[in-house]
Design a protein around this motif. Sequence first.
Motif, PDB file in Angstrom:
ATOM      1  N   SER A 165       3.240  -1.046   4.985  1.00 42.32           N
ATOM      2  CA  SER A 165       2.824   0.327   5.287  1.00 42.32           C
ATOM      3  C   SER A 165       1.508   0.695   4.608  1.00 42.32           C
ATOM      4  CB  SER A 165       3.915   1.309   4.847  1.00 42.32           C
ATOM      5  OG  SER A 165       5.099   1.077   5.563  1.00 42.32           O
ATOM      6  N   THR A 166       0.767   1.560   5.294  1.00 39.85           N
ATOM      7  CA  THR A 166      -0.476   2.087   4.740  1.00 39.85           C
ATOM      8  C   THR A 166      -0.169   3.025   3.580  1.00 39.85           C
ATOM      9  OG1 THR A 166      -1.455   1.973   6.935  1.00 39.85           O
ATOM     10  CG2 THR A 166      -2.569   3.345   5.323  1.00 39.85           C
ATOM     11  N   THR A 238      -5.396  -7.302   1.781  1.00 42.86           N
ATOM     12  CA  THR A 238      -5.426  -5.845   1.646  1.00 42.86           C
ATOM     13  C   THR A 238      -6.869  -5.362   1.677  1.00 42.86           C
ATOM     14  OG1 THR A 238      -3.436  -5.901   0.262  1.00 42.86           O
ATOM     15  CG2 THR A 238      -4.760  -3.895   0.191  1.00 42.86           C
ATOM     16  N   LEU A 259      -5.966   0.730  13.093  1.00 42.68           N
ATOM     17  CA  LEU A 259      -4.610   0.980  12.610  1.00 42.68           C
ATOM     18  C   LEU A 259      -3.590   0.928  13.751  1.00 42.68           C
ATOM     19  CD1 LEU A 259      -5.340   3.848  10.054  1.00 42.68           C
ATOM     20  CD2 LEU A 259      -4.618   1.518   9.523  1.00 42.68           C
ATOM     21  N   ARG A 278      -3.454  -4.967   5.405  1.00 47.91           N
ATOM     22  CA  ARG A 278      -2.797  -3.759   4.916  1.00 47.91           C
ATOM     23  C   ARG A 278      -3.890  -2.831   4.389  1.00 47.91           C
ATOM     24  NH1 ARG A 278       1.673  -3.113   0.497  1.00 47.91           N
ATOM     25  NH2 ARG A 278       2.513  -1.099   1.108  1.00 47.91           N
ATOM     26  N   ILE A 279      -3.875  -1.587   4.853  1.00 46.43           N
ATOM     27  CA  ILE A 279      -4.867  -0.609   4.422  1.00 46.43           C
ATOM     28  C   ILE A 279      -4.308   0.211   3.263  1.00 46.43           C
ATOM     29  CG2 ILE A 279      -6.201   1.440   5.068  1.00 46.43           C
ATOM     30  CD1 ILE A 279      -7.277  -0.924   6.488  1.00 46.43           C
ATOM     31  N   LEU A 304      -2.716   7.291   7.885  1.00 44.36           N
ATOM     32  CA  LEU A 304      -3.013   6.865   6.517  1.00 44.36           C
ATOM     33  C   LEU A 304      -1.941   7.312   5.524  1.00 44.36           C
ATOM     34  CD1 LEU A 304      -6.825   7.740   6.386  1.00 44.36           C
ATOM     35  CD2 LEU A 304      -5.840   5.439   6.438  1.00 44.36           C
TER      36      LEU A 304
END
Length: 459
Positions: A165-166, A238, A259, A278-279, A304
Amino acid sequence: MAANILILDDEKNYLLILESILEDEGYHVTTLSDPEMGLAYLEDSEVDVVLTDMKMPGMTGQDVLEHCKKNYPHIPVLIMTAFGSIEAAVEAMRIGAFDYITKPFANEELLLSISKAVQYAATQQENIRLKREIRDRYSKDNIIARGKGMEQVLDMVDRAAPSKSTVLILGESGTGKELVARAIHTSSPRREAPFVTVNCMALNPGVLESELFGHEKGSFTGATAMRKGRFEQANKGTLFLDEIGELTPELQVKLLRVLQEHQIERVGGTETFDVDIRIVAATNKNLQESVAKGEFREDLFYRLNVVSIFMPPLRERREDIPLLAAHFLEKYNKENQMEISGFSSAAMDYLTAYEWPGNVRQLENVVERCTVLARNDVIDADDLPPEIKDEEAQFKSAVDLLPTKLNLADTMDKIEGALVKRALVRTDFVQVKAAEMLGLSKSNLQYKLKKYGLTGKAK
């Protein structure tokens, strides 16, 4: 230290010859005629290079190669093959063999290939060591946290790290948002893949787009070659987007697409590329206010803000200040080859009382300055910068930080609670000393402790 060479060959004469040649060069050699025993040996022993024959009963050199690539990717594998089986050697190179050697071989050719493989193995091991050192340095266990606010941050890191998950990290500048982003990465299954950072405020929008997405050759003036962007560089790992609130509306749209679709397109290109990243984003802005003003896309904000982590400012985690100051003192003692032993009680009182508008980053800067300029082996109040000791300026700064619309009674309660907590921190949570510092009786202090939900040592 001599490199460890494992040789696998069912022809014992070759094992004797190879062992003699390589031991004369100073290598530590283990020879085995059974490749399955060789795989078992790899599990329990340190091996730098594997040299294996291609054709062996029960298991081929290609089988050994594939096993090593899967389980020991840092160990280079050299394939030996008869002169008439070059096709097999070429296939082995295609799937990852470091080199191949034809039988019968020239000693110089063999030793050159082994030397190159040993150098490669040493580089790989050094990379592994450096990665481990970086991972340990940015582990969440190295984040200094004593207060409840930071304990909650570390709990969120633990819970969020295993997922894809962001994460959105919120907080003032200098609170350590990138440190937490790195801790999420090093605690995640992506820890062996890249951690790539981009400061969205540091570059103008045109440069930032190319930096993020990369560009094709000739896509703009100066684009003399194709260049991969940060999204591609962070593949499997990441991507940390700092100051995400500074993205232009155009780049917000492009980020939203990444995304949603997990695909990117280089500037000036027409081909799309899948990316598995992964953001983790960070901002010191109130993004909800930016959404309300139309400055930030609402759909991107929700993409986000799957997991949000709030970094408390340093003035709200004063109990961490002595620990952080000691940590930075140790760091700059080592960097400057100095032996400052600590802080005087007067200096530490000023440090814990200061409002720290620049947060942890400012504290580190102050400690570095004091370490370099300290007059004695203990940092005293006289060594601190003037602004740290200006109590009138501190009080005005604290008042300026309060909201403009406030209830006076509630605000006075909050200030009183903060002062009581600060006294506890300064006296190592000993009630008698805290009461003396505040000019209160012990019973009055105990009433206030109960009122504000604080605890302290009885004696």
